[in-house]
Write a protein that holds these residues in place. Structure first.
Motif, PDB file in Angstrom:
ATOM      1  N   PRO A  79       0.816  -1.215   0.000  1.00 59.52           N
ATOM      2  CA  PRO A  79       0.000   0.000   0.000  1.00 59.52           C
ATOM      3  C   PRO A  79       0.851   1.267   0.000  1.00 59.52           C
ATOM      4  O   PRO A  79       2.024   1.254   0.401  1.00 59.52           O
ATOM      5  CB  PRO A  79      -0.803  -0.114   1.294  1.00 59.52           C
ATOM      6  N   THR A  80       0.229   2.334  -0.463  1.00 58.24           N
ATOM      7  CA  THR A  80       0.861   3.659  -0.438  1.00 58.24           C
ATOM      8  C   THR A  80       0.184   4.498   0.628  1.00 58.24           C
ATOM      9  O   THR A  80      -1.042   4.612   0.650  1.00 58.24           O
ATOM     10  CB  THR A  80       0.741   4.352  -1.808  1.00 58.24           C
ATOM     11  N   VAL A  81       0.991   5.079   1.499  1.00 62.82           N
ATOM     12  CA  VAL A  81       0.492   5.896   2.603  1.00 62.82           C
ATOM     13  C   VAL A  81       0.821   7.364   2.340  1.00 62.82           C
ATOM     14  O   VAL A  81       1.967   7.690   2.014  1.00 62.82           O
ATOM     15  CB  VAL A  81       1.122   5.469   3.942  1.00 62.82           C
ATOM     16  N   LEU A  82      -0.163   8.214   2.475  1.00 63.11           N
ATOM     17  CA  LEU A  82       0.052   9.663   2.401  1.00 63.11           C
ATOM     18  C   LEU A  82       0.093  10.200   3.821  1.00 63.11           C
ATOM     19  O   LEU A  82      -0.904  10.130   4.551  1.00 63.11           O
ATOM     20  CB  LEU A  82      -1.067  10.338   1.611  1.00 63.11           C
ATOM     21  N   VAL A  83       1.242  10.696   4.240  1.00 59.54           N
ATOM     22  CA  VAL A  83       1.404  11.273   5.572  1.00 59.54           C
ATOM     23  C   VAL A  83       1.187  12.774   5.473  1.00 59.54           C
ATOM     24  O   VAL A  83       1.911  13.465   4.747  1.00 59.54           O
ATOM     25  CB  VAL A  83       2.802  10.975   6.152  1.00 59.54           C
TER      26      VAL A  83
END
Length: 456
Positions: A79-83
């Motif tokens: 998955p890709t996480v946007l912080v």
């Protein structure tokens, strides 16, 4: 994970020195004279993100303060996480109440004192150093990471929604993680999975063309203060239920699992009485205090103005009166629809003998990510691994408009995993951050990326 924890422990003093340099930047977004400091903070972040091992670290100009972006996108199939976080801070007034200068970081009693220590520079910094720790010891990340760090959160994020709208592909992800919230108390990790929305207005009541002598004209014309009091009283019944037709139509009930999660917190009504100093609690009949605070909508009168306010008595009938009201909204309620219902109610209950107009305030949409979502449960497991106690799942009574904007524009689940504490004076003099939560927070974030990679 042991190697990561050893690295963070070994580098702790160096990292705190770096954090000191970040906190020393006077990036106050509300004051135009700090525009240069805002730019310096953005540039500081680009360098820090690059040094941590992230790529494509850049400053993106907006019609307000700049947005800082960086990424690491080499975890194929993960998955890709946007912080998200913010590097701007609140003004420091009143300066004389600070024990040490607000932009000269100081550690006392294992607490880091500085403006922005808790809200939100300290928590943003933790995310950067967690990435560094994993990359330095592991060589790669278990998930893909993107950072979106803004410089206007403390003034309502006016430029960010348009930036997000125009950069959907750049910010595309599977989940958004935000550490700009807190824990319910020391040692009790907390995930907030929903926030109430907001809408409001100022109601203006106009009577005679000017203030009038109450002896000469009393009894012959409507008093605007009496009129607005009558109108305000029409918004609720005696049991605290909002009497605006249609106001509750879209409100969804709390699930059994959520009720059980709230009850597990074991927060007594007496604690709220002690905290507020109110003689007793009052609210919508039929719901617990936590439900009223977190998952039920409200309509509050925030201020009333009209007539003579000086010392003594001035016998006048005022020409006008006004009141400000705001509503906290829950998921499925639409701020635009609620405003329309309020306007309809005001028109239907307008007292005789006065003209009534309304002036609208900003609106924010509520949001909720189901608390059984795998991204939230993975965060809860990461907390429990480090803190050794069960994670609490709460909703927030307040509003963070940009969270709802992310939810609407990017249509992604949002995980609010904060490490601040309620008594850390964010927005007040002597803001501070407990170093226990700094250390444990770093570990928790690292554990979370591995947990998330496992469950996705």
């Amino acid at each position: 994970m042991k190697l990561i924890e050893e690295y963070l422990k070994e580098k702790r003093n160096d990292h705190l020195e770096e954090l000191f340099s970040f906190l020393s930047l006077e990036s106050i977004s509300a004051l135009p004279e700090h525009k240069e400091d805002i730019q310096k903070a953005a540039e500081w972040l680009v360098l820090a993100l690059t040094n941590a091992g992230l790529e494509n670290a850049s400053i993106y100009e907006t019609n307000g303060n700049p947005v800082v972006y960086a990424d690491w996108l080499h975890a194929e199939g993960k998955p890709t996480v946007l912080v998200y976080g913010h590097y701007d801070v609140q003004p420091v007034d009143p300066l004389e109440l600070w024990e040490t200068p607000p932009f000269s970081p100081d550690i006392r009693d294992e607490k880091l004192y500085a403006r922005g220590a808790s809200d939100d520079k300290g928590q943003v910094f933790m995310h950067i150093k967690a990435i560094e720790g994993i990359l330095q010891t592991n060589g790669s990340l278990p998930v893909n990471i993107k950072f979106c760090l803004e410089g206007e959160e403390e003034i309502g994020s006016p430029a960010l929604p348009l930036f997000v709208e125009e950069n959907k592909e750049l910010l595309d992800a599977d989940v958004i993680v935000i550490s700009d919230t807190g824990m319910i108390k020391q040692g009790k990790p907390t995930i907030c999975y929903g926030l109430r929305g907001l809408c409001g207005m100022e109601i203006h009541v106009k009577g005679p063309k000017s203030d009038l002598h109450s002896g000469l004209f009393g009894g012959a014309i409507q008093n605007p203060i009496a009129a607005i009091s009558e109108l305000l009283a029409s918004f609720h019944d005696q049991n605290g239920v909002i009497a605006v037709e249609g106001f509750y139509d879209r409100v969804t009930p709390l699930t059994k699992e959520e009720k059980e999660a709230f009850e597990a917190l074991q927060i007594s009504d007496d604690s709220f009485i002690e905290q507020t100093g109110s003689p007793t609690l009052f609210g919508e009949e039929g719901f617990s205090t936590l439900e009223r605070l977190w998952v039920r909508p409200t309509l509050e009168i925030n201020g009333i103005k009209g007539g003579f306010q000086g010392t003594g008595v001035k016998t006048v009938i005022p020409s006008e009166a006004s009141a400000k009201i705001t509503c906290r909204l829950v998921p499925a309620q639409d701020p635009e629809e609620i405003v329309a219902l309020l306007e309809k109610h005001i028109e239907a209950h307008k007292p005789k003998g006065v003209d009534v107009t309304v002036q609208l305030f900003d609106k924010g949409t509520p949001f909720v990510t189901p608390f059984d979502h795998k991204a939230i449960q993975a965060a809860g497991k990461a907390y429990e691994t480090v803190y050794k106690v069960p994670t609490s799942y709460t909703r927030g009574g307040g509003s963070i408009p940009i969270v709802a904007a992310f939810d609407q524009i990017l249509n992604l689940p949002v995980v609010l995993m904060g490490f601040g504490l309620p008594d850390e004076n964010f927005h007040a003099p002597n803001e501070h951050f407990h170093l226990e939560n700094y250390d444990k927070g770093l570990q928790t974030i690292c554990h979370y990326w591995f947990e998330l990679a496992e469950v996705w």
